[in-house]
Design a protein around this motif. Structure first.
Motif, PDB file in Angstrom:
ATOM      1  N   ASP B  36     -10.386 -19.231  11.769  1.00  0.00           N
ATOM      2  CA  ASP B  36      -9.783 -20.090  12.120  1.00  0.00           C
ATOM      3  C   ASP B  36     -10.032 -21.217  11.576  1.00  0.00           C
ATOM      4  O   ASP B  36      -9.216 -22.595  12.028  1.00  0.00           O
ATOM      5  N   MET B  37     -10.921 -21.724  11.538  1.00  0.00           N
ATOM      6  CA  MET B  37     -11.796 -23.314  11.265  1.00  0.00           C
ATOM      7  C   MET B  37     -11.955 -23.714   9.709  1.00  0.00           C
ATOM      8  O   MET B  37     -12.514 -23.359   8.627  1.00  0.00           O
ATOM      9  N   VAL B  38     -11.202 -24.278   9.820  1.00  0.00           N
ATOM     10  CA  VAL B  38     -10.991 -25.598   8.475  1.00  0.00           C
ATOM     11  C   VAL B  38     -10.475 -26.775   8.106  1.00  0.00           C
ATOM     12  O   VAL B  38      -9.935 -27.204   8.947  1.00  0.00           O
ATOM     13  N   PHE B  39     -11.723 -27.291   7.400  1.00  0.00           N
ATOM     14  CA  PHE B  39     -11.804 -28.642   6.698  1.00  0.00           C
ATOM     15  C   PHE B  39     -11.071 -28.961   6.180  1.00  0.00           C
ATOM     16  O   PHE B  39     -11.883 -28.134   5.202  1.00  0.00           O
ATOM     17  N   SER B  40     -10.832 -30.801   5.622  1.00  0.00           N
ATOM     18  CA  SER B  40     -10.587 -30.511   4.184  1.00  0.00           C
ATOM     19  C   SER B  40     -11.309 -32.287   4.126  1.00  0.00           C
ATOM     20  O   SER B  40     -11.301 -32.672   5.102  1.00  0.00           O
ATOM     21  N   PRO B  41     -12.201 -32.527   3.203  1.00  0.00           N
ATOM     22  CA  PRO B  41     -12.030 -33.743   2.490  1.00  0.00           C
ATOM     23  C   PRO B  41     -10.711 -34.588   2.558  1.00  0.00           C
ATOM     24  O   PRO B  41     -11.876 -35.990   3.547  1.00  0.00           O
ATOM     25  N   ASP B  42     -10.234 -34.801   3.089  1.00  0.00           N
ATOM     26  CA  ASP B  42      -8.539 -35.541   2.958  1.00  0.00           C
ATOM     27  C   ASP B  42      -7.513 -35.235   3.497  1.00  0.00           C
ATOM     28  O   ASP B  42      -6.618 -34.930   3.345  1.00  0.00           O
ATOM     29  N   GLN B  43      -7.351 -34.259   5.201  1.00  0.00           N
ATOM     30  CA  GLN B  43      -6.415 -33.978   5.533  1.00  0.00           C
ATOM     31  C   GLN B  43      -5.324 -34.433   5.824  1.00  0.00           C
ATOM     32  O   GLN B  43      -5.217 -35.190   6.259  1.00  0.00           O
ATOM     33  N   PRO B  44      -3.981 -34.041   4.703  1.00  0.00           N
ATOM     34  CA  PRO B  44      -3.051 -34.614   5.010  1.00  0.00           C
ATOM     35  C   PRO B  44      -1.911 -34.847   6.760  1.00  0.00           C
ATOM     36  O   PRO B  44      -2.485 -33.966   7.646  1.00  0.00           O
ATOM     37  N   LEU B  45      -1.596 -35.842   6.880  1.00  0.00           N
ATOM     38  CA  LEU B  45      -0.941 -35.769   7.926  1.00  0.00           C
ATOM     39  C   LEU B  45       0.748 -35.653   8.125  1.00  0.00           C
ATOM     40  O   LEU B  45       2.068 -35.988   7.339  1.00  0.00           O
ATOM     41  N   LEU B  46       0.804 -34.484   7.878  1.00  0.00           N
ATOM     42  CA  LEU B  46       2.270 -33.853   7.866  1.00  0.00           C
ATOM     43  C   LEU B  46       3.129 -32.598   8.834  1.00  0.00           C
ATOM     44  O   LEU B  46       2.977 -32.906  10.028  1.00  0.00           O
ATOM     45  N   PRO B  47       4.361 -33.119   9.195  1.00  0.00           N
ATOM     46  CA  PRO B  47       5.208 -32.887   9.990  1.00  0.00           C
ATOM     47  C   PRO B  47       4.610 -31.669  10.844  1.00  0.00           C
ATOM     48  O   PRO B  47       4.715 -31.729  12.392  1.00  0.00           O
ATOM     49  N   ALA B  48       4.063 -30.553  10.529  1.00  0.00           N
ATOM     50  CA  ALA B  48       3.497 -29.595  11.576  1.00  0.00           C
ATOM     51  C   ALA B  48       2.081 -30.206  12.306  1.00  0.00           C
ATOM     52  O   ALA B  48       2.516 -29.546  13.593  1.00  0.00           O
ATOM     53  N   ALA B  49       1.916 -31.508  11.910  1.00  0.00           N
ATOM     54  CA  ALA B  49       0.916 -31.658  12.288  1.00  0.00           C
ATOM     55  C   ALA B  49       0.902 -32.044  13.971  1.00  0.00           C
ATOM     56  O   ALA B  49       0.048 -32.644  14.681  1.00  0.00           O
ATOM     57  N   VAL B  50       1.832 -32.673  13.852  1.00  0.00           N
ATOM     58  CA  VAL B  50       2.654 -33.185  15.428  1.00  0.00           C
ATOM     59  C   VAL B  50       3.909 -32.073  16.335  1.00  0.00           C
ATOM     60  O   VAL B  50       4.268 -32.956  16.837  1.00  0.00           O
ATOM     61  N   GLY B  51       3.752 -30.970  15.646  1.00  0.00           N
ATOM     62  CA  GLY B  51       4.835 -30.401  16.459  1.00  0.00           C
ATOM     63  C   GLY B  51       6.191 -30.341  15.956  1.00  0.00           C
ATOM     64  O   GLY B  51       7.037 -29.622  16.613  1.00  0.00           O
ATOM     65  N   LEU B  52       6.221 -30.821  14.500  1.00  0.00           N
ATOM     66  CA  LEU B  52       7.036 -30.496  13.622  1.00  0.00           C
ATOM     67  C   LEU B  52       7.394 -29.322  12.660  1.00  0.00           C
ATOM     68  O   LEU B  52       8.329 -29.490  11.509  1.00  0.00           O
ATOM     69  N   GLY B  53       6.629 -28.647  12.902  1.00  0.00           N
ATOM     70  CA  GLY B  53       6.772 -27.580  12.130  1.00  0.00           C
ATOM     71  C   GLY B  53       7.417 -26.576  11.932  1.00  0.00           C
ATOM     72  O   GLY B  53       7.761 -26.012  13.396  1.00  0.00           O
ATOM     73  N   THR B  54       7.498 -25.340  11.708  1.00  0.00           N
ATOM     74  CA  THR B  54       8.205 -23.746  11.992  1.00  0.00           C
ATOM     75  C   THR B  54       7.469 -22.607  12.280  1.00  0.00           C
ATOM     76  O   THR B  54       7.528 -21.472  12.835  1.00  0.00           O
ATOM     77  N   LEU B 416      -9.941 -18.694   7.501  1.00  0.00           N
ATOM     78  CA  LEU B 416      -8.014 -19.275   7.170  1.00  0.00           C
ATOM     79  C   LEU B 416      -7.835 -20.370   5.795  1.00  0.00           C
ATOM     80  O   LEU B 416      -8.251 -20.674   5.235  1.00  0.00           O
ATOM     81  N   ASP B 417      -6.177 -19.689   5.385  1.00  0.00           N
ATOM     82  CA  ASP B 417      -6.116 -19.977   4.132  1.00  0.00           C
ATOM     83  C   ASP B 417      -6.472 -21.469   4.587  1.00  0.00           C
ATOM     84  O   ASP B 417      -5.843 -22.397   5.123  1.00  0.00           O
ATOM     85  N   PRO B 418      -6.875 -22.219   3.597  1.00  0.00           N
ATOM     86  CA  PRO B 418      -7.159 -23.839   3.930  1.00  0.00           C
ATOM     87  C   PRO B 418      -5.961 -24.499   3.149  1.00  0.00           C
ATOM     88  O   PRO B 418      -5.783 -25.533   3.307  1.00  0.00           O
ATOM     89  N   ALA B 419      -4.854 -23.768   2.659  1.00  0.00           N
ATOM     90  CA  ALA B 419      -3.899 -25.329   1.366  1.00  0.00           C
ATOM     91  C   ALA B 419      -2.843 -26.003   2.545  1.00  0.00           C
ATOM     92  O   ALA B 419      -3.067 -26.830   2.413  1.00  0.00           O
ATOM     93  N   PRO B 420      -2.467 -25.324   3.297  1.00  0.00           N
ATOM     94  CA  PRO B 420      -2.503 -25.974   4.704  1.00  0.00           C
ATOM     95  C   PRO B 420      -2.670 -27.053   4.752  1.00  0.00           C
ATOM     96  O   PRO B 420      -2.331 -28.149   5.297  1.00  0.00           O
ATOM     97  N   ARG B 421      -4.388 -26.982   5.726  1.00  0.00           N
ATOM     98  CA  ARG B 421      -4.437 -28.303   5.383  1.00  0.00           C
ATOM     99  C   ARG B 421      -5.379 -29.258   4.522  1.00  0.00           C
ATOM    100  O   ARG B 421      -5.996 -30.461   4.678  1.00  0.00           O
ATOM    101  N   PHE B 422      -4.533 -28.449   2.904  1.00  0.00           N
ATOM    102  CA  PHE B 422      -5.767 -29.307   1.736  1.00  0.00           C
ATOM    103  C   PHE B 422      -5.094 -30.397   1.198  1.00  0.00           C
ATOM    104  O   PHE B 422      -4.695 -31.391   0.790  1.00  0.00           O
TER     105      PHE B 422
END
Lengths: 57, 552
Positions: B36-54, B416-422
């Motif tokens: 479950d551990m995914v990190f990326s070089p520059d993780q974007p701040l997307l709505p899901a990151a603050v609880g606004l995802g589906t 985990l698929d890194p795409a959502p955090r990359f």
């Protein structure tokens, strides 16, 4: 008296631990080379319809 | 110039050494991508990151915090710092908390808490937020006990030590349990406010977070050896996923060793309670942790758990029950250390310090090679740049459908698929989880419609999908007909990116309402800032003086 029992328990635990640790280290180090695992890499998309398991019970 | 006091530095030095012994192979440049551990070089701040995802906010606000940290530091450095904190603070905190009369037993408590099967299994599974929470528990307990004694500023300290744990719901609950057990119910409002970023969107999310009942059996604690599930859990192991179990847990001597350590710890509990009467609450909390971890194996326990997760919204948090054993690890370590102190022999103390390392040697060196660092292939940066610059609207769907990947470039580790955090846009992945090949339905409310559209080769534009990402070199099939009507934008060895032609409409399925969720985030952030200020300014003295009727 209780201190002697604890000392004995820790000593026994240490002996067992050495057995466990030694065996675990040997088994871990004797694992197959990961380079060989790479030869069994999963097939590309469209070739294998499998899924990746999150884990194995 | 005063000479350095070895006794002052011994505990933090040992804690750092333990973390380095585990993480040495992970400290080279690059990312450690496992489970479950995914990190990326520059993780974007997307709505899901603050609880606004589906999807349920399982990684909220962790994703937001990591995104902000990667604005300041490279992503791989952020990962290494978080892992170092997660693997050193626990040992240090346990050593400080142990009411021992000398340094030796404190060192025993440090290794007994910082080097455990729980740490090994959760690390190999990539559960870094759980490890961070685990590391904070001794500090939370110390602050909670201080608050019970009425020490000034202790509530702020309790909140600040609970903060790293509260990056995820599970961590927040682990810290909250420890805080409530030690400080009492008066800490509840503060803890509720601190954890608001994940529980507010959970409550307000359209559609309840329920789980398939069979998940209880899949994710319940398991027997790692002939000692059975109870002994495995008593030794802080028993994690459901056998593929992350260290070899040392499966050896025939391990159950005997576990029972010996528990017996020695039990001999130390009377000393613990005598010196620190409030520690009784930690013992009860440990017992509660054991009970929860073993609930599915108790009479009627499995049936009750199945009913809970499938009927009570949010009870899905109880599925992976072994995590509650974190509460048990602390009284186990403290009791063991104080019993060793009673032996009054230096040799026994020295042996006891080393015992956890010898029992679980396969935690060392990144789990004897399990963990390593890799670099993302260049395709990932290319795709990220395209999505950042291109004005074509819409979210991304990641194919093949599935939450987990095994890439050749990451030595086929399950990750985990890194795409959502990359990627810089919301990326929809199929969050169906497979255990032993059996599917557990996902919880993303957007996904069923997208899956149907892909099955019938229908237009993805009306579902808010403007881009299709195809990841190569991982199991899973992509129907060639899906890609026929799409416009290829990038073709690489590991990734292809397609643009969905036509009109892209905003998605119909949305997450929880924005205003209350963002208000909860802001309130928690302000509360943490206030606690930080409270620690810095001499407000505690002001309060004491006012109580005595003295004008400051």
């Amino acid at each position: 008296m209780s201190s002697r029992i604890i000392a004995a328990a820790v000593a026994v635990a240490a002996g067992l631990a050495l057995a466990v640790g030694g065996a675990a280290t040997l088994v871990s180090l004797a694992r197959p080379d990961r380079g060989i695992d790479l030869q069994n890499a999963p097939a590309g998309n469209g070739v294998d319809g499998g899924v990746v398991d999150y884990g194995t019970k | 110039m005063k000479p350095l006091n070895a006794k002052v530095f011994a505990l933090p030095a040992l804690s750092a050494a333990l973390a380095l012994a585990v993480l040495a192979p992970v400290l080279t440049p690059g990312f450690t991508l496992v489970g479950d551990m995914v990190f990326s070089p520059d993780q974007p701040l997307l709505p899901a990151a603050v609880g606004l995802g589906t999807t349920p906010p399982r990684s909220v606000p962790a994703d937001a915090v990591v995104a902000v940290l990667t604005w300041l530091l490279p992503g791989d450095l952020v990962q290494k710092l978080l892992l170092l904190a997660a693997l050193s603070l626990g040992a240090w905190g346990a050593g400080r908390l142990a009411p021992a009369r000398s340094l030796g037993p404190r060192l025993v408590a440090a290794t007994a808490y910082g080097w455990t099967p729980f740490v090994a299994e959760r690390l190999f599974m990539g559960h870094w937020p759980y490890l961070l929470a685990y590391a904070c528990l001794p500090w939370v307990a110390a602050a909670g006990l201080a608050h019970r004694r009425g020490e000034p500023k202790s509530l702020a300290r309790l909140v600040l030590w609970s903060l790293p744990a509260a990056l995820t719901p599970t961590g927040g609950l682990l810290a909250a349990g420890t805080a409530l057990a030690t400080a009492g119910w008066r800490a509840l409002p503060a803890l509720a406010l601190l954890n608001a970023p994940w529980w507010v969107p959970s409550v307000l999310r359209p559609g309840s977070v329920l789980s398939a009942p069979e998940a209880v059996d899949w994710f319940s604690a398991r027997a790692e050896n002939w000692g059975g599930t109870v002994v495995s859990v008593l030794g802080t192991g028993g994690f459901w996923n056998s593929s992350v179990t260290p070899v040392s847990r499966e050896l025939p001597v391990t159950p005997v060793l576990t029972l010996l350590v528990v017996a020695v710890a039990a001999a130390g509990w009377p000393v613990l309670v005598r010196r620190l009467p409030e520690a009784t609450r930690l013992l009860w909390l440990g017992a509660a942790g054991l009970l929860l971890a073993l609930a599915a194996h108790l009479p009627f326990g499995a049936a009750a758990m199945r009913w809970l997760v499938s009927e009570v919204p949010g009870a899905a948090l109880l599925r992976d029950a072994q995590k509650w054993v974190a509460w048990w690890a602390l009284p186990l370590a403290l009791g063991f250390a104080l019993a060793v102190e009673a032996a009054r022999r230096r040799a026994v103390v020295a042996v006891a310090v080393l015992l956890p390392l010898v029992v679980t040697p396969d935690l060392a060196w990144g789990g004897m090679g399990r963990l390593d660092t890799v670099q993302y292939p260049a395709d990932w940066a290319v795709v990220r740049d395209v999505l950042a610059r291109d004005e074509h609207p819409g979210d991304v769907v990641s194919l093949p459908l599935g939450a987990f990947r095994r890439f050749g470039w990451n030595e086929n580790r399950t990750q985990l698929d890194p795409a959502p955090r990359f990627l810089p846009r919301t990326t929809v992945v199929d969050d169906t989880v497979h255990v032993d090949g059996r599917p557990l339905p996902g919880e993303d409310t957007r996904l069923p419609a997208i899956r149907e559209a892909l099955r019938h080769n229908a237009d993805l534009g009306p579902l808010g999908i403007g881009w299709v990402l195809v990841e190569h070199g991982t199991p899973g099939r992509v129907d060639p007909r899906t890609l026929e009507g799409l416009v290829p934008v990038h073709r690489g060895e590991w990734l292809d990116l397609y643009r969905v032609p036509g009109r892209i409409t905003p998605p119909r399925d949305t997450g929880p309402p924005r205003v209350p969720v963002l208000a909860a985030d802001a309130a928690a952030a302000l509360f943490v800032a206030g606690c930080l200020l409270w620690q810095v300014i001499p407000a505690g003295r002001f309060t004491r003086n006012r109580r005595r009727g003295v004008t400051p």
